[in-house]
Design a protein around this motif. Structure first.
Motif, short mmCIF file in Angstrom:
data_model
loop_
_atom_site.label_atom_id
_atom_site.label_comp_id
_atom_site.label_asym_id
_atom_site.label_seq_id
_atom_site.Cartn_x
_atom_site.Cartn_y
_atom_site.Cartn_z
N ILE A 1 0.88 -1.16 0.00
CA ILE A 1 0.00 0.00 0.00
C ILE A 1 0.92 1.21 0.00
N PRO A 2 1.16 1.82 -1.17
CA PRO A 2 2.04 2.99 -1.21
C PRO A 2 1.59 4.06 -0.21
N LEU A 3 2.55 4.72 0.40
CA LEU A 3 2.27 5.70 1.44
C LEU A 3 1.20 6.71 1.02
N GLY A 4 1.26 7.18 -0.20
CA GLY A 4 0.29 8.17 -0.68
C GLY A 4 -1.14 7.65 -0.78
N LEU A 5 -1.31 6.33 -0.78
CA LEU A 5 -2.65 5.74 -0.87
C LEU A 5 -3.16 5.19 0.45
N LEU A 6 -2.32 5.22 1.46
CA LEU A 6 -2.65 4.59 2.74
C LEU A 6 -3.96 5.10 3.33
N GLU A 7 -4.15 6.40 3.35
CA GLU A 7 -5.37 6.95 3.95
C GLU A 7 -6.63 6.51 3.22
N PHE A 8 -6.50 6.18 1.92
CA PHE A 8 -7.66 5.78 1.12
C PHE A 8 -7.92 4.27 1.20
N ARG A 9 -6.97 3.53 1.80
CA ARG A 9 -7.11 2.07 1.86
C ARG A 9 -7.21 1.54 3.29
N LEU A 10 -7.47 2.41 4.24
CA LEU A 10 -7.60 1.99 5.63
C LEU A 10 -8.67 0.92 5.81
N HIS A 11 -9.71 0.96 4.98
CA HIS A 11 -10.80 0.00 5.09
C HIS A 11 -10.34 -1.45 4.83
N GLU A 12 -9.16 -1.61 4.22
CA GLU A 12 -8.63 -2.95 3.95
C GLU A 12 -7.93 -3.55 5.17
N LEU A 13 -7.69 -2.74 6.18
CA LEU A 13 -6.94 -3.18 7.35
C LEU A 13 -7.85 -3.50 8.53
N ASP A 14 -7.34 -4.31 9.44
CA ASP A 14 -8.09 -4.80 10.59
C ASP A 14 -7.47 -4.25 11.87
N LYS A 15 -8.23 -3.50 12.64
CA LYS A 15 -7.69 -2.89 13.86
C LYS A 15 -7.37 -3.90 14.94
N THR A 16 -7.77 -5.16 14.78
CA THR A 16 -7.44 -6.18 15.78
C THR A 16 -6.10 -6.85 15.49
N LYS A 17 -5.52 -6.57 14.32
CA LYS A 17 -4.23 -7.18 13.95
C LYS A 17 -3.09 -6.22 14.23
N GLU A 18 -1.89 -6.80 14.35
CA GLU A 18 -0.67 -6.00 14.50
C GLU A 18 0.03 -5.98 13.15
N TYR A 19 0.49 -4.81 12.74
CA TYR A 19 1.14 -4.63 11.45
C TYR A 19 2.58 -4.16 11.62
N ILE A 20 3.44 -4.71 10.77
CA ILE A 20 4.83 -4.25 10.66
C ILE A 20 4.86 -3.41 9.38
N ILE A 21 5.35 -2.19 9.48
CA ILE A 21 5.37 -1.27 8.35
C ILE A 21 6.80 -1.16 7.81
N VAL A 22 6.92 -1.31 6.48
CA VAL A 22 8.23 -1.38 5.82
C VAL A 22 8.31 -0.40 4.65
N CYS A 23 9.49 0.19 4.46
CA CYS A 23 9.79 0.97 3.25
C CYS A 23 11.25 0.71 2.88
N ARG A 24 11.86 1.60 2.14
CA ARG A 24 13.24 1.39 1.72
C ARG A 24 14.22 1.59 2.87
N SER A 25 14.07 2.72 3.60
CA SER A 25 15.07 3.04 4.63
C SER A 25 14.48 3.22 6.03
N GLY A 26 13.17 3.30 6.14
CA GLY A 26 12.53 3.48 7.44
C GLY A 26 11.86 4.82 7.64
N ALA A 27 12.07 5.76 6.73
CA ALA A 27 11.48 7.10 6.88
C ALA A 27 9.99 7.10 6.53
N ARG A 28 9.64 6.60 5.34
CA ARG A 28 8.23 6.57 4.95
C ARG A 28 7.43 5.65 5.87
N SER A 29 8.04 4.52 6.23
CA SER A 29 7.33 3.59 7.11
C SER A 29 7.14 4.21 8.50
N GLY A 30 8.05 5.06 8.92
CA GLY A 30 7.88 5.77 10.18
C GLY A 30 6.67 6.68 10.14
#
Length: 94
Positions: free
Chosen positions: A37-66
Motif C-alpha cells: 500500500i504505497p504511502l500516498g494511498l494509505l489513507e484511502f485504503r484503511l478499510h482494507e486493514l483490521d484494527k485487531t491485527k498487528e502490522y509491521i510497516i516497511v519501506c526502503r530506509s525506514g522514513a516513509r514507514s515511520g
C-alpha cells in the motif's frame, strides 16, 4: 513510535507486513507475503486493514514507514516500524 529490527521481523511467524514503497520499488524485491500500500494511498485504503491485527510497516530506509506507522497509530491501528527498512533486510525477498 514502536520499532522492530529486521532480524526480529524475520523471527516472527506469519507477520502482517505492509510495504509502503511505490509499486515499482516493490516489484524489484519485497518481503514474501507483504501487502503493498504505497504511502500516498494509505489513507484511502484503511478499510482494507483490521484494527485487531498487528502490522509491521516497511519501506526502503525506514522514513516513509515511520510516517505510515505514526499515521496508522493515530487512527487506532497497532503498527510497528521496521527500523532501517529494506536496506537492512537480510531475509528472503520475492
Amino acid at each position: 513510535m514502536k520499532e522492530i529490527t529486521p532480524k526480529e521481523v524475520e523471527r516472527l511467524v506469519n507477520p502482517n507486513i505492509i510495504d509502503v514503497r511505490e509499486t515499482d520499488e516493490v516489484v524489484a524485491g519485497h518481503i514474501p507475503g507483504s501487502l503493498n500500500i504505497p504511502l500516498g494511498l494509505l489513507e484511502f485504503r484503511l478499510h482494507e486493514l483490521d484494527k485487531t491485527k498487528e502490522y509491521i510497516i516497511v519501506c526502503r530506509s525506514g522514513a516513509r514507514s515511520g510516517r505510515a506507522t505514526e499515521f496508522l497509530s493515530s487512527h487506532g491501528f497497532h503498527a510497528t516500524n521496521m527500523a532501517g527498512g529494506m536496506m537492512n533486510w537480510e531475509g528472503n525477498v520475492q
